[in-house]
Design a protein around this motif. Sequence first.
Motif, PDB file in Angstrom:
ATOM      1  N   THR A   1      -8.499   6.663   1.789  1.00  0.00           N
ATOM      2  CA  THR A   1      -8.513   5.253   1.417  1.00  0.00           C
ATOM      3  C   THR A   1      -8.783   4.348   2.621  1.00  0.00           C
TER       4      THR A   1
ATOM      5  N   SER B   1       0.817  -1.215   0.000  1.00  0.00           N
ATOM      6  CA  SER B   1       0.000   0.000   0.000  1.00  0.00           C
ATOM      7  C   SER B   1       0.848   1.262   0.000  1.00  0.00           C
TER       8      SER B   1
ATOM      9  N   VAL C   1      -3.241  -2.604   4.942  1.00  0.00           N
ATOM     10  CA  VAL C   1      -3.654  -1.757   3.825  1.00  0.00           C
ATOM     11  C   VAL C   1      -4.246  -0.447   4.334  1.00  0.00           C
TER      12      VAL C   1
ATOM     13  N   ASN D   1      -6.839  -1.021  -4.766  1.00  0.00           N
ATOM     14  CA  ASN D   1      -5.669  -0.698  -3.955  1.00  0.00           C
ATOM     15  C   ASN D   1      -4.611   0.075  -4.745  1.00  0.00           C
TER      16      ASN D   1
ATOM     17  N   SER E   1      -5.686  -6.508   5.683  1.00  0.00           N
ATOM     18  CA  SER E   1      -6.538  -5.325   5.487  1.00  0.00           C
ATOM     19  C   SER E   1      -6.152  -4.203   6.430  1.00  0.00           C
TER      20      SER E   1
ATOM     21  N   ALA F   1     -10.176  -0.121   3.393  1.00  0.00           N
ATOM     22  CA  ALA F   1      -9.522  -1.166   4.175  1.00  0.00           C
ATOM     23  C   ALA F   1     -10.368  -1.561   5.377  1.00  0.00           C
TER      24      ALA F   1
END
Length: 501
Positions: free
Chosen positions: A305, A28, A149, A283, A146, A309
């Motif tokens: 973002t 990420s 991320v 992503n 996750s 996630a």
Amino acid sequence: MEPKAGRREWLGLALLALPLFVLAMDVSVLFLAAPHIGADLAPGPTQWLWAMDVYGFMIAGFLVTMGAVGDRIGRRRLLLIGSVAFAAASALAAFATSPETFIAARAVLGLAGATLMPSTLALIRTMFRDDRQRTTAIAVWMTTFSVGVALGPLVGGALLQVFWWGSVFLFAVPVMALVVLLGRALLPESRVAAPDKVDPASVVLSVTTMIALVYALKELVAGGLDVIAVSVLVLGAVAGTVFVRRQRAIPNPLVAPGLFASRVFRAALTLLTIGIFTITAVNFLVPQFLQMAVGLSPLRAGLLTAPMALSAIGGSLAAPALAARWGAATVIATGAFVSLAGYLVLAQSGSDDPLWTVIVGGALAAFGLSPATVLTTDLVVGAAPEEHAGAAAALSETCGELAVALGIAVMGTLVTAVYRLRLDGLLPPGIGDAARESHTVAERVAAGLPPDTGQAVRGAAREAFGVAFSTVGYVCAVVTAGLGALAVLRLRRRDGITVRV
């Protein structure tokens, strides 16, 4: 009845989650730092594709080998070796001063990552023998990805606001040191009682197959039919055919052919690959869209973002309970169509549209597909006997990493193609072809032009990137619809593989 896991096993799970957390952060933050890396190192188009893709290529190429090695020398031992290598390669990437050095560091990171991923998942298979506990452990393990991320853009964005882009890679060093320090105390050693030797010919064939196929596909998508790309594709297909035949013929295969006897096992691997392929687009492209098309700072883009996630975390943690009530096939198929709706929302996003369309669309896409990754991984790992846990885990991770590499290559190439096609009709007269290379190049071109002309070039580049982003949304919607249909058709019968959730 299988014994229940205790306190040590759950603490061990927390430690096993750290390498996956670092891998997620690494992916990420790379997406978020990509514009800064491109501006500083100034790689050519081919170098930039390799910088983005080589990590996934190396993981995909060596996962099967490392899974087999872990089964033989010990999964804990391989995990600790890989942790040291990953920390060293992260430092090399952080201080890279040329595209070549950065690409080399990413390649070593991929090789190290190939040792970490099957080791952690195989150890979970060994530590959690109860089906319900294993499924929960896999859900927690994958949720960690996750979380990585989610935190990657936040931590990376904050670091990019204060330090240079290399700082985002140094985060891995202390985390991997913790894995090495606590690994012997919390993790059991796990390996085959009487291991046979790794077949060198199978290793060469496996690595050749995966790297050749991925490289050829990337080149064919980027440049169309090309003699070299087609030749490499043929090489990969031939090596893969010989690999499969050799696994059936030798007494010490890297991958036991019997694992593929079940239709559900094969379907689970296919669904895992498709799901990760499509979610990679979110992503990879959403952080770039927020910076390039909308013009946000890295920190603000990272903050926006986070809901994606967090949605993936919720979907992963809910997967075991949902599947216990409605069945894995129904949960995967329903989630696929939730994701389809998310991709359609993303496809409507433009640089002048409200930001909520990007946030909601990305969150729906992530939430819908996250249960599929948990349940299909559980299907694969639960099917394998313990002596083949590393190989089965490697197959699962190979599909996932191959899907990430393909998602970046295919979607990135699609974005470039649509961007250039759209930009041709938007650039002011007299602007050279340099702005067509990428949005980053267009920004550099605009900086050297008179203010009015430069602003026109920036506006054209942002609009063209927005159109390319929308195109990817529609493509992902179509692919995800196919995933939902496949889940209904191929997972209704368990075919001897039972996953209790």
